[in-house]
Write a protein that holds these residues in place. Structure first.
Motif, PDB file in Angstrom:
ATOM      1  N   VAL A  67       0.801  -1.320  -0.051  1.00  0.00           N
ATOM      2  CA  VAL A  67      -0.006   0.141   0.102  1.00  0.00           C
ATOM      3  C   VAL A  67       0.930   1.276  -0.041  1.00  0.00           C
ATOM      4  O   VAL A  67       0.453   2.116  -0.511  1.00  0.00           O
ATOM      5  N   VAL A  68       2.058   1.160   0.655  1.00  0.00           N
ATOM      6  CA  VAL A  68       2.954   2.310   0.692  1.00  0.00           C
ATOM      7  C   VAL A  68       3.496   2.482  -0.798  1.00  0.00           C
ATOM      8  O   VAL A  68       3.516   3.835  -1.486  1.00  0.00           O
ATOM      9  N   THR A  71       0.413   3.981  -3.018  1.00  0.00           N
ATOM     10  CA  THR A  71       0.265   5.324  -2.713  1.00  0.00           C
ATOM     11  C   THR A  71       1.596   6.637  -3.154  1.00  0.00           C
ATOM     12  O   THR A  71       1.269   7.662  -3.501  1.00  0.00           O
ATOM     13  N   ARG A 119      -0.524   3.302   7.079  1.00  0.00           N
ATOM     14  CA  ARG A 119       0.420   2.932   6.118  1.00  0.00           C
ATOM     15  C   ARG A 119       0.289   3.984   4.988  1.00  0.00           C
ATOM     16  O   ARG A 119       1.184   4.174   4.345  1.00  0.00           O
ATOM     17  N   SER A 120      -0.876   3.670   4.417  1.00  0.00           N
ATOM     18  CA  SER A 120      -1.191   4.490   3.386  1.00  0.00           C
ATOM     19  C   SER A 120      -0.877   5.821   3.315  1.00  0.00           C
ATOM     20  O   SER A 120      -0.376   6.322   2.335  1.00  0.00           O
ATOM     21  N   GLY A 123       2.520   6.439   2.912  1.00  0.00           N
ATOM     22  CA  GLY A 123       3.009   6.581   1.415  1.00  0.00           C
ATOM     23  C   GLY A 123       2.524   7.941   0.902  1.00  0.00           C
ATOM     24  O   GLY A 123       3.238   8.381  -0.035  1.00  0.00           O
TER      25      GLY A 123
END
Length: 442
Positions: A67-68, A71, A119-120, A123
């Protein structure tokens, strides 16, 4: 600031403000890059704790890493577009603050969904940092030094990755996995405040038509497509850089599993050995960046020929390392040497992209490269190697993935055909366009 400082720095191949401000900017930008990747990679060593506490599947754990990257890739162009229009320094301060606070917030999450969301945001904060930071460094230093310095800048990501994995495990073992996020997130906040002391270059005036392209994401996207079609060098360098990163990311992602499965190395020791290969790659990116710069001193296009040659050599070494049998006592040394060679394009590709775009959109141009590298390089490498491993086994997969270096070499040779002309075209506006009133110093 001299009215035409940026123009003179490019045309005379000198420092923008002088060596002192340039090196301060370099050190600060590099330090933030280290913590960018510490915050990004710290979660890898926390997987066992998260799996035990929340009973997560490997797919869910992998999503916390993926997810990082997603994004970062999707946010790179909008963030760099904003930085080109407003301020590189203020944008970097905002980015570092966001990703550091998001990392700290991970320690307070109590569910998988909340951690995934945090975590998103990590990013999102990191999106565009590599391209904006590279643009700032490139503007401070003479062009003859850019390849080596940008290689060092991007090599610091490797150092951050290693530190993130190591620190996460050590901190979690003593104080729990939540504490790991807090400890690694705080230094980024302190560096963000100190970064306000870095000197920024004034926003470069553009022609009305080019400035209009910078007003919205949709207009910028259409302009990016035109730039890629009109500047073949940029397109081919983006392709080559991404292809070579498939080789690098596959090696770094799967080497610990390879050592564990094939050689029976314990997971902790396999991680340490893999970290040595990552550090070899970091050192190699700096050395090869300097070599590539030197090779183009008289004929700039030779930089790309040198990169193509290095890609092919890295391919031969890695294919031999994984393809000649697991029992060879010298295999790990050969893998480390291959890792040392494989990062040969990390710095030079960014410097070349900056060379062939207008100075007013350097961060945006670099973000296009970052988009290619994240989506088609860093994200693709582990996935492709995993698919091949499911079909043939891990050793054959790691023998085949270095063949992507052939695509990289071909792309760089294509770029060599147009590099000098595209570079000259990008410099022309500096000699013919005055700075706008908005670009003048107060």
């Amino acid at each position: 600031m001299d009215l035409n400082a940026l123009d003179k720095a490019d045309s005379q191949d000198g420092y923008l403000f002088g060596p002192g401000p340039a090196w301060f900017a370099m050190v600060m930008t590099l330090a933030l890059m280290v913590f960018d990747y510490v915050d990004r990679q710290v979660i890898v060593s926390l997987f066992p704790y998260l799996k035990a506490e929340w009973d997560l599947s490997d797919k869910q754990l992998g999503a916390l890493v993926s997810v990082v990257s997603v994004t970062v890739a999707l946010g790179a162009v909008p963030v760099a577009l904003f930085a080109d229009r407003v301020s590189r320094v203020k944008s970097i301060v905002a980015m570092a603050t966001v990703w550091s606070l998001a990392t700290v917030s991970c320690m307070f999450t109590r569910s998988y969904g909340a951690l995934l969301a945090a975590r998103s945001v990590v990013g999102l904060g990191e999106a565009g940092y590599g391209s904006v930071g590279a643009a700032l460094i490139a503007s401070h230093f003479p062009s003859r030094m850019r390849g080596m310095l940008l290689a060092a800048f991007f090599a610091s990501a490797s150092v951050g990755s290693v530190l993130g994995v190591m620190l996460g495990g050590v901190i979690a073992a003593k104080w729990g996995w939540q504490a790991a996020f807090g400890v690694v997130g705080v230094p980024g906040l302190l560096l963000a405040l100190l970064y306000l002391k870095v000197r920024d270059y004034r926003t470069v005036a553009l022609t009305p038509s080019l400035d209009a392209k910078r007003q919205s994401l949709g207009q910028a996207t259409r302009h990016v497509v035109k730039v890629l079609s009109r500047a073949p060098t940029m397109f081919w360098v983006c392709v080559g850089g991404a292809a070579q990163l498939i080789v690098v990311s596959a090696l770094w992602s799967w080497l610990p599993s390879y050592l564990n499965r094939v050689h029976g190395v314990a997971p902790a020791q396999a991680g340490l050995q893999a970290a040595l290969v990552v550090l070899c790659g970091a050192a190699g990116s700096v050395l090869w960046g300097a070599l590539v710069d030197r090779s183009g001193a008289r004929r700039p296009r030779r930089k790309l020929a040198t990169m193509a040659l290095l890609c092919m050599v890295s391919m031969v070494v890695l294919v031999a390392a994984f393809g000649l049998g697991a029992g060879a006592s010298w295999q790990f040394a050969l893998i480390a040497f291959g890792g040392f060679l494989a990062t040969c394009t990390v710095g030079p590709v960014s410097a070349i992209v900056i060379d062939v775009v207008h100075p007013g959109v350097r961060a945006t141009g670099s973000s296009v490269l970052a988009l290619f590298q994240n989506l088609f390089g860093l994200a693709a490498g582990p996935f492709v190697a995993g698919m091949l491993s499911d079909a043939w086994g891990l050793m054959p997969a790691l023998t085949v993935t270095p063949l992507f270096a052939i695509l990289a070499a071909l792309a760089f040779m294509m770029a060599a055909r147009s590099y000098e002309a595209d570079k000259a075209r990008a410099i022309e506006p500096l000699a013919t366009q005055p700075l706008s009133p908005a670009a003048m110093p107060a």
